[in-house]
Design a protein around this motif. Structure first.
Motif, mmCIF file in Angstrom:
data_model
loop_
_atom_site.group_PDB
_atom_site.id
_atom_site.type_symbol
_atom_site.label_atom_id
_atom_site.label_comp_id
_atom_site.label_asym_id
_atom_site.label_seq_id
_atom_site.Cartn_x
_atom_site.Cartn_y
_atom_site.Cartn_z
ATOM 1 N N ALA C 411 0.832 -1.199 0.000
ATOM 2 C CA ALA C 411 0.000 0.000 0.000
ATOM 3 C C ALA C 411 0.866 1.249 0.000
ATOM 4 O O ALA C 411 0.508 2.260 -0.610
ATOM 5 C CB ALA C 411 -0.933 -0.011 1.200
ATOM 6 N N LEU C 412 2.028 1.185 0.665
ATOM 7 C CA LEU C 412 2.904 2.349 0.691
ATOM 8 C C LEU C 412 3.497 2.625 -0.689
ATOM 9 O O LEU C 412 3.803 3.765 -1.017
ATOM 10 C CB LEU C 412 4.043 2.119 1.691
ATOM 11 C CG LEU C 412 3.674 2.123 3.171
ATOM 12 C CD1 LEU C 412 4.884 1.728 4.007
ATOM 13 C CD2 LEU C 412 3.189 3.510 3.580
ATOM 14 N N ALA C 413 3.641 1.574 -1.489
ATOM 15 C CA ALA C 413 4.360 1.694 -2.752
ATOM 16 C C ALA C 413 3.789 2.791 -3.639
ATOM 17 O O ALA C 413 4.528 3.577 -4.218
ATOM 18 C CB ALA C 413 4.353 0.361 -3.492
ATOM 19 N N THR C 414 2.466 2.850 -3.734
ATOM 20 C CA THR C 414 1.871 3.826 -4.642
ATOM 21 C C THR C 414 1.644 5.164 -3.970
ATOM 22 O O THR C 414 1.151 6.097 -4.603
ATOM 23 C CB THR C 414 0.518 3.311 -5.170
ATOM 24 O OG1 THR C 414 -0.232 2.808 -4.067
ATOM 25 C CG2 THR C 414 0.723 2.198 -6.181
ATOM 26 N N ALA C 415 1.988 5.268 -2.668
ATOM 27 C CA ALA C 415 1.813 6.515 -1.919
ATOM 28 C C ALA C 415 0.479 7.182 -2.200
ATOM 29 O O ALA C 415 0.424 8.321 -2.663
ATOM 30 C CB ALA C 415 2.973 7.475 -2.221
ATOM 31 N N PRO C 416 -0.631 6.506 -1.934
ATOM 32 C CA PRO C 416 -1.931 7.106 -2.186
ATOM 33 C C PRO C 416 -2.198 8.250 -1.200
ATOM 34 O O PRO C 416 -1.597 8.300 -0.131
ATOM 35 C CB PRO C 416 -2.904 5.954 -1.945
ATOM 36 C CG PRO C 416 -2.192 5.051 -1.016
ATOM 37 C CD PRO C 416 -0.741 5.180 -1.312
ATOM 38 N N ARG C 417 -3.108 9.119 -1.585
ATOM 39 C CA ARG C 417 -3.378 10.295 -0.757
ATOM 40 C C ARG C 417 -3.979 9.882 0.584
ATOM 41 O O ARG C 417 -3.759 10.499 1.603
ATOM 42 C CB ARG C 417 -4.358 11.213 -1.512
ATOM 43 C CG ARG C 417 -4.505 12.567 -0.900
ATOM 44 C CD ARG C 417 -3.234 13.366 -1.130
ATOM 45 N NE ARG C 417 -3.060 14.456 -0.185
ATOM 46 C CZ ARG C 417 -3.660 15.619 -0.277
ATOM 47 N NH1 ARG C 417 -4.456 15.876 -1.293
ATOM 48 N NH2 ARG C 417 -3.461 16.555 0.618
ATOM 49 N N LEU C 418 -4.782 8.800 0.547
ATOM 50 C CA LEU C 418 -5.385 8.308 1.783
ATOM 51 C C LEU C 418 -4.981 6.859 1.980
ATOM 52 O O LEU C 418 -5.109 6.050 1.057
ATOM 53 C CB LEU C 418 -6.921 8.421 1.682
ATOM 54 C CG LEU C 418 -7.732 7.849 2.838
ATOM 55 C CD1 LEU C 418 -7.410 8.566 4.130
ATOM 56 C CD2 LEU C 418 -9.220 7.968 2.534
ATOM 57 N N LEU C 419 -4.493 6.557 3.171
ATOM 58 C CA LEU C 419 -4.007 5.205 3.426
ATOM 59 C C LEU C 419 -4.786 4.623 4.603
ATOM 60 O O LEU C 419 -4.901 5.254 5.650
ATOM 61 C CB LEU C 419 -2.514 5.264 3.761
ATOM 62 C CG LEU C 419 -1.778 3.943 3.866
ATOM 63 C CD1 LEU C 419 -1.864 3.186 2.562
ATOM 64 C CD2 LEU C 419 -0.322 4.199 4.213
ATOM 65 N N ILE C 420 -5.352 3.428 4.387
ATOM 66 C CA ILE C 420 -6.155 2.804 5.441
ATOM 67 C C ILE C 420 -5.520 1.481 5.816
ATOM 68 O O ILE C 420 -5.411 0.586 4.979
ATOM 69 C CB ILE C 420 -7.588 2.595 4.942
ATOM 70 C CG1 ILE C 420 -8.204 3.954 4.648
ATOM 71 C CG2 ILE C 420 -8.422 1.858 5.977
ATOM 72 C CD1 ILE C 420 -9.381 3.882 3.759
ATOM 73 N N CYS C 421 -5.077 1.358 7.060
ATOM 74 C CA CYS C 421 -4.337 0.169 7.467
ATOM 75 C C CYS C 421 -5.051 -0.533 8.612
ATOM 76 O O CYS C 421 -5.369 0.086 9.622
ATOM 77 C CB CYS C 421 -2.939 0.548 7.943
ATOM 78 S SG CYS C 421 -1.980 1.370 6.693
#
Ligand code: ATP
Ligand code: ATP
Ligand code: MG
Ligand code: MG
Lengths: 266, 196, 496
Positions: C411-421
């Motif tokens: 999920a970090l790879a694409t550095a999305p604006r919103l990250l839900i973990c």
């Protein structure tokens, strides 16, 4: 999607019978009926099956819910028979190119559709009222099935309801990573196949781990297992098996007496 | 290569064979619906629907190729048929008997190779023989009322053909694809992968 | 039964398909009745060692070196004296009903039929299982499954009890209950070997600590006081959670920015009751709550992966550009993946490809990055999360902690604006844990929004700017279950 819990009242007189007895009764009943192509014997059989429905603790609604795919099957039989019946005797009712419908064809069609229902319903009755664990136990205790295979299959069977959830998870995981088919049917088919493959891989992986967990609790230790849940095969169970055979025989007998009997082979 | 040291089934053999069977039991159940939905497409010549038949026979060949123990083909096909009957198929309890006969066909093929070869020829023969078992059963039990030349014979031939291609070659390809994912590492079918 | 002595001499194990040894040169002696905490960085081979002791490493799955003995014999030969609870309880339930599952092991050991049910009831009572034994195993929450798995093992009265992170994924209350169940269940004759990253909670259960070295050998061994007293600093630097050492928090550098997403009475009965919250750019929001409260469901809804049952998720133009009118669950997948990244609770649910490298590259390629960028970004992540030597490995063969790191990295790879973990830190050693906190904090300070579902109080203390606590969905129909407390006091109020 798929429910594996038995439906209906578990304490109904026939639902309570030994699972092996129920299975044997259903199979004997079915195979006897397979021997004929006439409409009379299956019609009697269906009447019998509906009559014992309450004894299995089932309501008609539940039966319909489980048996609806049969309707489609009946349609398929009709179409095929219109075009390719072996026996086109009797009065011609309709003649349009390849489609020749005679009274003989109609009788055969009626027989086949009735046979379809008569053959399928016993399975529905038995499986709708039998808990898989009890079935495996009874197969081991009353039918001498090898315990390792019966329990192993049972453990795998427990994964079945999880497959639906797993499918949803795989789809979500792909979507989260930007993988989706869109509208193209080819892309959809490819994604479907690849999802199904992933599901199979996941199921095998789960099975592998489950086997390790079973070994960890001594499943394959080479000692004869004991059984915690006793399954009895008593007089009532014998009666069920004998009764089912007798009823199937009676249905065939009536058909023979009426002169409608048409043996499958010959 | 590839001969298993003993013929005794390990727990993992039993459970994975059963898992394959259960997964295909579900596929059967869905395939039964697809089969009916496809009826109109084959209305011009219903016997040709037998080209779809191979899917019913995949677990027999797949089980044999993956587990590589005597009885695997039979066990997989019979359990898969039982599961589809449990889920409610239009062919009722008869599918159980049908599964046994189909499984027996594939089993004979692997036995003919003395459970030593699991390459493409073995897979194709297993597909063909399981198809033959299926074709014979249907010929006598399900298709008896239909015309011999225009329905029963082509249906039987197409069944064997479909079984050889879909179940035989298909299961072979599927086994290789499964091995590539690493899930078969504990089976002879999954050995010989590169180290990481 | 009893016994439970363990001897390892130069023991090593290499998994089939791997070049590196998972364990090597381990010399160890554990006496009967000892209670051992087994520590070591993620990937050091702790789970492998437990599997070896339980006789669950078949010859055909790898290569062995040296000797391993339980009560003087090969573990394969004395399996009946060893009980093991795995890292993932779901994979070890065998039967469809709870009672049957506990009885399963007893049947296998040929316990006479009339003794089985009393022993089943006793084992269930010892772990505080509160349902009837007819309850379907499928209807249990994660914590209840843990408990049942423990009962299934205790019923066998093993001389050697092996527990692999038995409280991972449990809420603090549930974890405390499991620990007290373990403490109650042990008698003087039972040897215990426990793997647990969070040392402080596990210490009351043990009288000896063994630390495995990554790459081979035993690094430290002795009473907790001795081990942490003499090697404390070195161990902490190596990634062991040494009790009493806090991590300095990373507070937000700037106040939170624009709102990215809001939810209005968002729910999915019966999994999640109506919830209102908002997520801002440059802010780390932590979602807390007991097992079964619906946190994972909320995460999937926010991630645009599930269709809401009630209410809605509204993305602001700040996040969604032109798509702000449609809810995230209707966005095309590539657009979704560019904007919102999701990390699933179970890492294995998330893997799509056959190798660690492809797994990380997939999202980048899908969002149209050049091949050079892909390589650079992937290498950087592999290095930071210490997965580089596993680049070619199959994701499903990773250790628990490695799999978790990989799923976060995807999920970090694409550095999305919103990250839900969802539970991004469970099963991590201290070093990777800190690395994760740094990565998340950097993202936040770059203006990304961050939602983490977690039971990890230290993580909340170190990173969260704001917390939301969900309750279990109420059984009555009315009343919102979710409460939002705007404050940040939790960060200071967390113990230790
Ligand atoms: N089935 C397997 N096949 C191949 N390699 C494996 C397998 N299981 C574990 N490994 C590898 O062996 C090493 C040790 O794994 P193990 O699970 O024992 O670590 P661990 O100490 O329990 O770590 P964690 O704290 O993350 O759970 C890891 O590098 C892992 O990738
Ligand atoms: N796919 C599903 N179908 C039906 N019910 C589900 C499904 N997934 C979860 N549930 C149920 O919904 C409720 C909330 O589940 P969820 O996984 O969101 O809880 P959670 O707060 O994440 O718990 P945990 O802390 O244990 O991860 C639980 O009672 C669970 O049993
Ligand atoms: Mg581990
Ligand atoms: Mg959750």
């Amino acid at each position: 999607m798929i429910s594996l819990q038995p439906v209906g009242r578990p304490d109904a007189p026939l639902a309570r019978r030994n699972p092996v007895a129920k299975l044997a009764a259903a199979l004997l009943f079915t195979f006897a009926l397979m021997a004929t192509l006439d409409p009379v014997a299956p019609a009697i059989a269906i009447a019998v099956e509906l009559a014992v429905l309450p004894l299995f603790g089932l309501r008609p609604r539940e039966l319909v819910r489980r048996a609806w795919p049969l309707l489609a099957g009946a349609g398929g039989i009709l179409v095929t028979l219109m075009l390719f019946a072996a026996d086109r005797s009797g009065r011609v009712l309709l003649d349009a190119g390849p489609v020749v419908v005679t009274s003989g064809v109609l009788v055969t069609a009626l027989g086949l559709v009735l046979r379809l229902f008569a053959v399928a319903l016993p399975g529905v009755l038995v499986f709708a009222t039998t808990d898989p664990t009890d079935l495996a136990d009874a197969l081991v205790q009353n039918a001498r099935a090898p315990a390792r295979f019966a329990i192993g299959a049972l453990a795998a069977f427990r994964l079945l309801p999880l497959l639906g959830q797993e499918w949803q998870m795989i789809t979500m995981a792909r979507r989260a990573r930007g993988v989706e088919a869109g509208r193209s049917p080819v892309a959809r088919l490819r994604l479907f196949v690849s999802t199904a493959f992933t599901l199979l891989v996941g199921a095998i992986r789960r099975g592998t781990r489950l086997a390790v967990a079973m070994d960890a609790r001594g499943f394959d230790a080479g000692v004869a297992r004991t059984v915690a849940r006793r399954q009895h095969f008593g007089t009532a169970d014998w009666l069920l098996v004998v009764g089912a055979t007798a009823l199937a025989g009676a249905a065939l007998g009536v058909s023979v007496a009426l002169g409608t009997f048409r043996p499958l082979l010959g | 290569m590839g001969q298993s040291i003993t013929n005794r089934w390990r727990t993992i053999d039993i459970v994975v064979a059963a898992v394959i069977a259960v997964a295909f039991g579900v596929i059967f159940w869905a395939w039964g619906l697809v089969w009916r939905a496809a009826d109109p497409a084959f209305a011009f010549f219903p016997a040709s629907q037998a080209v779809m038949y191979g899917v019913w026979l995949v677990p027999a060949v797949l089980g044999g190729l993956v587990i590589r123990k005597p009885g695997a083909a039979l066990f997989c096909e019979a359990v898969a048929a039982t599961v589809s009957a449990l889920l409610g198929s239009e062919w009722g309890g008869v599918t159980i008997a049908q599964g046994l006969i189909q499984g027996l066909g594939a089993e004979l093929a692997f036995a003919a190779f003395r459970y030593r070869s699991f390459r493409l020829p073995a897979a194709l023969l297993a597909g063909a023989l399981t198809g033959l078992g299926a074709a014979l059963f249907d010929f006598f039990v399900w298709n008896a009322p239909y015309a011999l030349v225009s329905y029963r014979i082509p249906y039987a031939l197409l069944t064997v053909f479909s079984a050889t291609v879909v179940a035989g070659a298909g299961a072979y390809a599927l086994t290789r694809a499964l091995a590539a994912t690493g899930v078969l590492d504990r089976f002879p079918a999954g050995r010989d992968r590169a180290l990481v | 039964m009893g016994m439970g002595e363990v001897r390892l001499r130069g023991f090593g194990w290499r998994h089939a398909g791997r070049r590196a040894w998972a364990l090597r040169g381990v010399d160890l002696r554990v006496e009967r009745g000892e209670r051992v905490l087994l520590l070591g960085p993620s990937g050091a081979g702790k789970s492998t060692l437990l599997a070896a002791l339980a006789g669950l490493l078949p010859e055909d799955s790898g290569e062995q070196e040296g000797t391993i003995e339980v009560d003087g014999r090969s573990p394969h030969a004395v399996r009946e004296r060893v009980g093991i609870v795995f890292q993932d309880p779901q994979t070890q339930l065998v039967m469809a009903r709870c009672g049957d599952d506990v009885a399963f092991g007893l049947e296998n050991r040929a316990v006479p039929a009339e003794e089985i049910w009393p022993r089943v009831d006793e084992a269930l009572a010892r772990v505080g299982f509160r349902y009837h034994r007819d309850r379907p195993t499928a209807a249990l929450s994660g914590g209840e499954q843990q408990r049942l798995a423990l009962a299934g093992v205790l019923a066998l009265r093993p001389g050697l009890l092996l527990l692999d992170e038995p409280t991972a994924n449990l809420d603090p209350g549930g974890a405390a209950l499991i620990r007290s169940a373990i403490a109650d269940a042990l008698d003087d004759d039972t040897t215990l070997i426990l793997v647990e990253h969070r040392v402080a909670e596990a210490l009351p259960l043990v009288d000896r600590v063994i630390v495995l070295e990554a790459g081979g050998g035993v690094r430290a061994d002795g009473t907790p006081e001795a081990v942490f007293g003499t090697h404390g600093d070195a161990l902490a630097a190596d990634g062991v959670w040494v009790p009493g050492r806090t991590v300095s928090p990373r507070r937000a550098a700037a106040p939170a920015g624009d709102v990215l997403v809001t939810t209005e009475r968002l729910g999915l009965p019966p999994r999640l009751a109506d919830t209102d919250l908002e997520v801002r750019a440059g802010e780390a929001l932590a979602v807390l709550g007991p097992n079964g409260a619906g946190k994972s469901t909320l995460a999937l809804l926010l991630g645009g992966l599930l269709r809401p049952g009630t209410g809605r998720v509204a993305a602001r133009p700040e996040l969604a550009d032109a798509d702000a009118r449609t809810p995230p669950h209707r966005w095309p997948a590539p657009a979704l993946a560019r904007r919102i990244g999701s990390v699933f609770q179970d890492p294995e649910h998330q893997f799509v490809t056959g190798t660690v490298f492809d797994e990380l590259a997939l999202g980048l390629r899908r969002t149209g990055a050049s091949e050079a960028t892909v390589w650079e970004r992937v290498d950087q992540l592999l290095e930071r999360l210490r997965l580089a030597r596993l680049a070619g490995a199959n994701p499903y063969t990773l250790s628990g902690g490695e799999a978790r790191r990989l799923s976060v990295a995807t999920a970090l790879a694409t550095a999305p604006r919103l990250l839900i973990c969802d539970e991004p830190t469970f099963g991590q050693d201290r070093r990777t844990w800190r690395e994760l906190v740094e990565l998340f904090a950097d993202l936040r300070d770059d203006g990304h929004g961050l939602v983490t579902v977690t039971h990890d109080a230290e993580f909340v203390a170190a990173l969260a700017d704001r917390t939301v606590t969900l309750d279990r969905p109420p059984t009555t129909r009315d009343g919102t279950a979710a409460t939002e407390d705007g404050a940040i006091e939790t960060a200071a109020g967390v113990p230790r």
